[in-house]
Design an enzyme around this catalytic site. Structure first.
Site, mmCIF file in Angstrom:
data_model
loop_
_atom_site.group_PDB
_atom_site.id
_atom_site.type_symbol
_atom_site.label_atom_id
_atom_site.label_comp_id
_atom_site.label_asym_id
_atom_site.label_seq_id
_atom_site.Cartn_x
_atom_site.Cartn_y
_atom_site.Cartn_z
ATOM 1 N N LEU A 111 26.355 42.412 40.593
ATOM 2 C CA LEU A 111 27.471 43.302 40.868
ATOM 3 C C LEU A 111 28.803 42.597 40.658
ATOM 4 C CD1 LEU A 111 27.241 46.181 42.038
ATOM 5 C CD2 LEU A 111 28.188 45.215 44.102
ATOM 6 N N SER A 113 33.117 43.519 39.392
ATOM 7 C CA SER A 113 34.276 44.220 39.939
ATOM 8 C C SER A 113 35.209 44.592 38.799
ATOM 9 C CB SER A 113 35.000 43.278 40.895
ATOM 10 O OG SER A 113 36.334 43.695 41.075
ATOM 11 N N SER A 114 35.983 45.675 38.989
ATOM 12 C CA SER A 114 36.924 46.085 37.928
ATOM 13 C C SER A 114 38.055 45.073 37.750
ATOM 14 C CB SER A 114 37.491 47.470 38.233
ATOM 15 O OG SER A 114 38.157 47.475 39.472
ATOM 16 N N CYS A 115 38.225 44.126 38.707
ATOM 17 C CA CYS A 115 39.312 43.147 38.556
ATOM 18 C C CYS A 115 38.991 42.088 37.510
ATOM 19 C CB CYS A 115 39.662 42.513 39.893
ATOM 20 S SG CYS A 115 38.375 41.451 40.524
ATOM 21 N N TYR A 142 38.682 35.352 42.366
ATOM 22 C CA TYR A 142 37.520 36.237 42.531
ATOM 23 C C TYR A 142 37.064 36.764 41.168
ATOM 24 C CZ TYR A 142 34.834 40.269 44.259
ATOM 25 O OH TYR A 142 33.851 41.189 44.523
ATOM 26 N N LYS A 146 33.494 36.393 39.162
ATOM 27 C CA LYS A 146 32.695 37.554 38.749
ATOM 28 C C LYS A 146 32.447 37.542 37.238
ATOM 29 C CE LYS A 146 31.719 39.482 42.617
ATOM 30 N NZ LYS A 146 30.318 39.607 43.025
ATOM 31 N N HIS A 185 40.223 45.292 52.529
ATOM 32 C CA HIS A 185 40.785 46.105 51.455
ATOM 33 C C HIS A 185 41.617 47.240 52.049
ATOM 34 C CE1 HIS A 185 37.451 44.291 49.015
ATOM 35 N NE2 HIS A 185 38.479 44.153 48.208
HETATM 36 P P1 GDP Z 1 43.327 45.361 45.117
HETATM 37 O O1 GDP Z 1 42.801 46.595 44.441
HETATM 38 O O2 GDP Z 1 42.666 44.109 44.651
HETATM 39 O O3 GDP Z 1 44.829 45.276 44.998
HETATM 40 O O4 GDP Z 1 42.893 45.438 46.645
HETATM 41 P P2 GDP Z 1 43.401 46.039 48.040
HETATM 42 O O5 GDP Z 1 42.454 47.096 48.438
HETATM 43 O O6 GDP Z 1 43.558 44.909 49.007
HETATM 44 O O7 GDP Z 1 44.851 46.665 47.807
HETATM 45 C C1 GDP Z 1 45.087 47.804 47.048
HETATM 46 C C2 GDP Z 1 46.536 48.229 47.158
HETATM 47 O O8 GDP Z 1 46.781 48.758 48.476
HETATM 48 C C3 GDP Z 1 47.573 47.119 46.949
HETATM 49 O O9 GDP Z 1 48.648 47.646 46.192
HETATM 50 C C4 GDP Z 1 48.033 46.819 48.379
HETATM 51 O O10 GDP Z 1 49.345 46.277 48.443
HETATM 52 C C5 GDP Z 1 47.981 48.215 48.981
HETATM 53 N N1 GDP Z 1 47.956 48.236 50.472
HETATM 54 C C6 GDP Z 1 48.751 49.006 51.260
HETATM 55 N N2 GDP Z 1 48.532 48.743 52.565
HETATM 56 C C7 GDP Z 1 47.516 47.833 52.591
HETATM 57 C C8 GDP Z 1 46.846 47.187 53.667
HETATM 58 O O11 GDP Z 1 47.106 47.388 54.855
HETATM 59 N N3 GDP Z 1 45.847 46.312 53.313
HETATM 60 C C9 GDP Z 1 45.518 46.060 52.006
HETATM 61 N N4 GDP Z 1 44.517 45.202 51.735
HETATM 62 N N5 GDP Z 1 46.174 46.648 50.984
HETATM 63 C C10 GDP Z 1 47.153 47.514 51.263
#
Ligand code: GDP
Length: 319
Positions: A111, A113-115, A142, A146, A185
Site C-alpha cells: 500500500l 500513497s498519492s503523495c 514518507y 513509499k 491527518h
Molecule cells: P496532506 O494531504 O499530506 O497535506 O495531509 P493532512 O491530512 O495532514 O492535511 C491536509 C490539509 O488539511 C493541509 O492543507 C492542512 O494544512 C489542512 N488542515 C487544516 N486543519 C488541519 C488540522 O487540524 N490537521 C491537519 N493534519 N491538517 C489540517
C-alpha cells in the site's frame, strides 16, 4: 490479460492471508472485509526488526500478504519527523517484502500513497506521473519510502518472478483512524478539535493553512474493497491508483465536519500552518474501468467516522 488485469481471477479462497498492520485503520478494514478463518492473527512484534519478521514469515507461511503496516501521520508530523517516517517505513517494507520472497509467498499487495507523485504533476494524476518531478517537501520522506516500497515490489517481480503488486490510494479516513490534534491527518484532527470545541462551548475552531488546498478523500472500507478486488484481479508491476474521484477544499471539509459534529462557532484559518500540496487528486480510471467503484459519499463516511469516534474515544486518541 490487458494492462495487468487477469482474465482468470486469482483464487483467494482457502489461502492463508496475513494483513500486516491489522490493528491500524487500513489493516482492520481489510480484516473486516475478508472475515475469514484463514486470516492469520495480527503480529505482536516490531516489523522494523528483520529477524522477527523473517521468523514470523517462516513460522506462519502465509500465501497472501496485504502490507498495510506503516508509520503514518498528518502534515505536521511528517514535516517534523522525516527520519522516523523514512526509516520506519523503509524497514517495514524491506523486511516484509524480502521475507515474503524468501518464504515463497504467492501474492503480496503493497500500500502506497498519492503523495508519491510530484507536487506539480498534472491533475488528476495518472500512474505515469511517478518520478517525473520533485515531491511536495512536507511529506517527502514518507513519499520516498513509499516509492522505495513500490520499486521493491517491481524489482522482486522482475528479478524473482514474485506476484507483488502496489496500490496508491488518495487521502483516507474512517473508523480506526488516529485522532490527535497535532499528529493526525486533517479529518480526524478537525473532528476531534470540533468535538472538543463543542464540549467547551468555544467560539472558534482552528483550521490549519488557508483552507484553499484541494484533497480527495476515500472511506477506508471502500479502500479495503478495492484492495481485495486488486488481489483477485490484478498482476503487474505498475501501481494502481485508488481514489473516490470526489474533490473538496479544506474549507468546505471543515464546514462539513463542524456541521456533523454540531459545532456552531466560527472557523479560523491559521496561516502560520502549512497548506502542503495545493491539489492532490488521482486519476483512478484504470481500476474503475476494470469494474471497481467506491460506494460511500464523503458526508456519509464522515458521519460514520464521527459515530465510531464517539464510541471509541479512548482507543481513537491513544492509537
Ligand atoms: P496532506 O494531504 O499530506 O497535506 O495531509 P493532512 O491530512 O495532514 O492535511 C491536509 C490539509 O488539511 C493541509 O492543507 C492542512 O494544512 C489542512 N488542515 C487544516 N486543519 C488541519 C488540522 O487540524 N490537521 C491537519 N493534519 N491538517 C489540517
Amino acid at each position: 490479460m490487458a494492462d495487468g488485469w487477469l482474465d482468470t481471477p486469482y483464487g483467494f479462497a482457502g489461502k492463508k492471508t496475513w494483513v500486516a498492520g491489522a490493528r491500524g485503520m487500513v489493516g482492520s478494514a481489510v480484516a473486516r472485509k475478508l472475515q475469514r478463518e484463514d486470516l492469520l492473527g495480527d503480529e505482536r512484534f516490531d516489523l522494523r526488526d528483520q529477524g522477527a519478521v523473517r521468523e514470523w514469515m517462516q513460522d506462519s507461511k502465509p500465501d497472501v500478504i496485504v502490507l498495510a503496516a506503516a508509520k503514518v501521520g498528518g502534515i505536521k508530523a511528517n514535516h517534523e519527523q522525516p527520519a522516523g517516517f523514512l526509516y520506519d517505513n523503509l524497514m517495514i517494507e524491506a523486511n516484509v517484502i524480502h521475507a515474503a520472497y524468501e518464504a515463497g509467498v504467492e501474492k503480496l499487495l503493497f500500500l502506497g500513497s498519492s503523495c508519491i507523485y510530484p507536487r506539480e504533476a498534472a491533475q488528476p494524476m495518472t500512474e505515469d506521473a511517478l518520478l517525473t518531478g520533485p515531491l511536495e517537501p512536507t511529506n517527502e520522506a514518507y513519499a520516498i519510502a513509499k516509492i522505495a516500497g513500490l520499486k521493491l515490489c517491481e524489482a522482486y517481480r522482475k528479478q524473482y518472478g514474485c506476484d507483488f503488486i502496489s496500490a496508491m490510494p488518495c487521502n483516507l479516513y474512517g473508523p480506526g483512524d488516529t485522532f490527535d490534534a497535532e499528529r493526525s491527518h486533517v479529518i480526524p484532527a478537525l473532528m476531534m478539535k470540533a468535538h472538543e470545541a463543542k464540549m467547551k462551548d468555544a467560539d472558534t475552531l482552528d483550521v490549519w493553512g488557508s483552507g484553499k488546498p484541494l484533497r480527495e478523500f476515500l472511506y477506508v472500507d471502500d479502500l479495503a474493497d478495492a484492495l481485495v478486488f486488486l488481489l483477485e484481479n490484478y498482476s503487474c508491476e505498475k501501481p494502481v491508483n485508488v481514489g473516490s474521484g470526489a474533490e473538496v477544499s479544506i474549507a468546505a471539509l471543515a464546514g462539513m465536519i463542524a456541521r456533523i459534529v454540531g459545532f456552531e462557532g466560527d472557523l479560523i484559518f491559521d496561516a502560520s500552518q502549512p497548506d502542503g500540496t495545493p491539489r492532490k487528486i488521482l486519476d483512478s480510471a484504470r481500476i474503475v474501468k476494470a469494474g471497481w467503484k467506491p460506494s460511500t459519499a464523503l458526508e456519509e463516511g464522515l458521519r460514520q467516522t464521527y459515530e465510531w469516534y464517539l464510541g471509541n474515544r479512548e482507543r481513537a486518541c491513544a492509537a
